[in-house]
Design an enzyme around this catalytic site. Structure first.
Site, short mmCIF file in Angstrom:
data_model
loop_
_atom_site.label_atom_id
_atom_site.label_comp_id
_atom_site.label_asym_id
_atom_site.label_seq_id
_atom_site.Cartn_x
_atom_site.Cartn_y
_atom_site.Cartn_z
N GLY A 94 -0.28 -9.32 92.97
CA GLY A 94 0.75 -10.11 93.64
C GLY A 94 1.95 -10.32 92.75
O GLY A 94 2.54 -9.37 92.25
N ASP A 95 2.29 -11.59 92.52
CA ASP A 95 3.44 -11.91 91.66
C ASP A 95 2.99 -12.56 90.37
O ASP A 95 3.71 -13.36 89.78
CB ASP A 95 4.43 -12.80 92.42
CG ASP A 95 3.84 -14.15 92.80
OD1 ASP A 95 2.61 -14.31 92.73
OD2 ASP A 95 4.62 -15.04 93.17
N GLU A 96 1.80 -12.20 89.91
CA GLU A 96 1.24 -12.77 88.69
C GLU A 96 1.15 -11.70 87.61
O GLU A 96 0.69 -10.58 87.86
CB GLU A 96 -0.14 -13.36 88.95
CG GLU A 96 -0.11 -14.50 89.95
CD GLU A 96 -1.50 -14.97 90.34
OE1 GLU A 96 -2.48 -14.27 90.06
OE2 GLU A 96 -1.58 -16.05 90.93
N ASP A 123 3.68 -16.60 86.63
CA ASP A 123 3.66 -16.54 88.09
C ASP A 123 5.11 -16.74 88.55
O ASP A 123 5.79 -17.65 88.09
CB ASP A 123 2.76 -17.66 88.64
CG ASP A 123 2.65 -17.63 90.15
OD1 ASP A 123 2.55 -16.52 90.71
OD2 ASP A 123 2.65 -18.71 90.76
N LEU A 124 5.57 -15.86 89.43
CA LEU A 124 6.95 -15.96 89.92
C LEU A 124 7.06 -17.08 90.96
O LEU A 124 6.23 -17.19 91.85
CB LEU A 124 7.40 -14.64 90.55
CG LEU A 124 7.39 -13.42 89.63
CD1 LEU A 124 7.83 -12.19 90.40
CD2 LEU A 124 8.27 -13.65 88.41
#
Length: 185
Positions: free
Chosen positions: A142-144, A99-100
């Protein structure tokens, strides 16, 4: 030598009506094309063109259904299917769920276009880091991201690769002539 005395060509077209290939009809006897031969060649050409266009469209649809439109990485469905296959086969694999951190800040302050650029660059960095190890990355949403490292059982090696992945993310992202730094967890 083929021994042909006559030849007749019929184009096979793609969706934009560009010639992809040609049908070549050869005859051991010389003759002029008649209406029947022209109609048969035209019908075969159109049928093959439609078939090849349909196959290309199916390939594009399959790719679109299994890959993230933005990053072109395997999507949640495809990457979890790969993981399920490894589990069913009882094949060794390591999984990193990434995750970011601070990504939302880029989206909120610079806009979605900048956020998209970051996600594309993150994906490229993941692939560049994982390829030498035989791994693959997928975007969960998303950012995952999910990183799959097949055939790796050594914990120290997994940790070393994880450190490489984190180091790749920590390199600056240049957006609007400014450096932005992310991390990942």
């Amino acid at each position: 030598k083929v021994g042909a005395k006559a030849a007749f060509l019929a184009p096979i077209m793609d969706e934009e009506q560009r010639v992809m290939s040609v049908l070549l009809f050869l005859s051991p006897v010389g003759h002029r094309a008649d209406t029947f031969l022209t109609q048969v060649a035209d019908s075969l050409s159109r049928t093959l063109s439609l078939y090849l266009q349909r196959k290309a469209a199916e390939k594009r649809l399959t790719h679109a259904s299994l890959h993230d439109a933005l990053t072109q990485l395997p999507n949640r469905v495809y990457i979890t299917h790969q993981l399920d296959e490894k589990l069913k086969a009882q094949a060794p694999a390591a999984v990193l769920y990434v995750d970011l951190d601070r990504y939302k800040l880029i989206n909120d302050t610079l806009g979605y276009a900048a956020g998209d650029k970051v996600l594309i660059e993150v994906s490229r960095r993941f692939l560049d880091t994982l390829r030498p190890h035989g791994g693959n990355a997928g975007r969960m949403g998303g950012d995952e991201f999910l990183l799959l490292l097949p055939d790796i059982t050594d914990r120290d090696r997994v940790e070393a690769i994880a450190r490489e992945v984190l180091a790749a993310i920590e390199k600056p992202f240049i957006l609007n002539n400014r450096a932005y730094f992310l991390s990942a967890s």
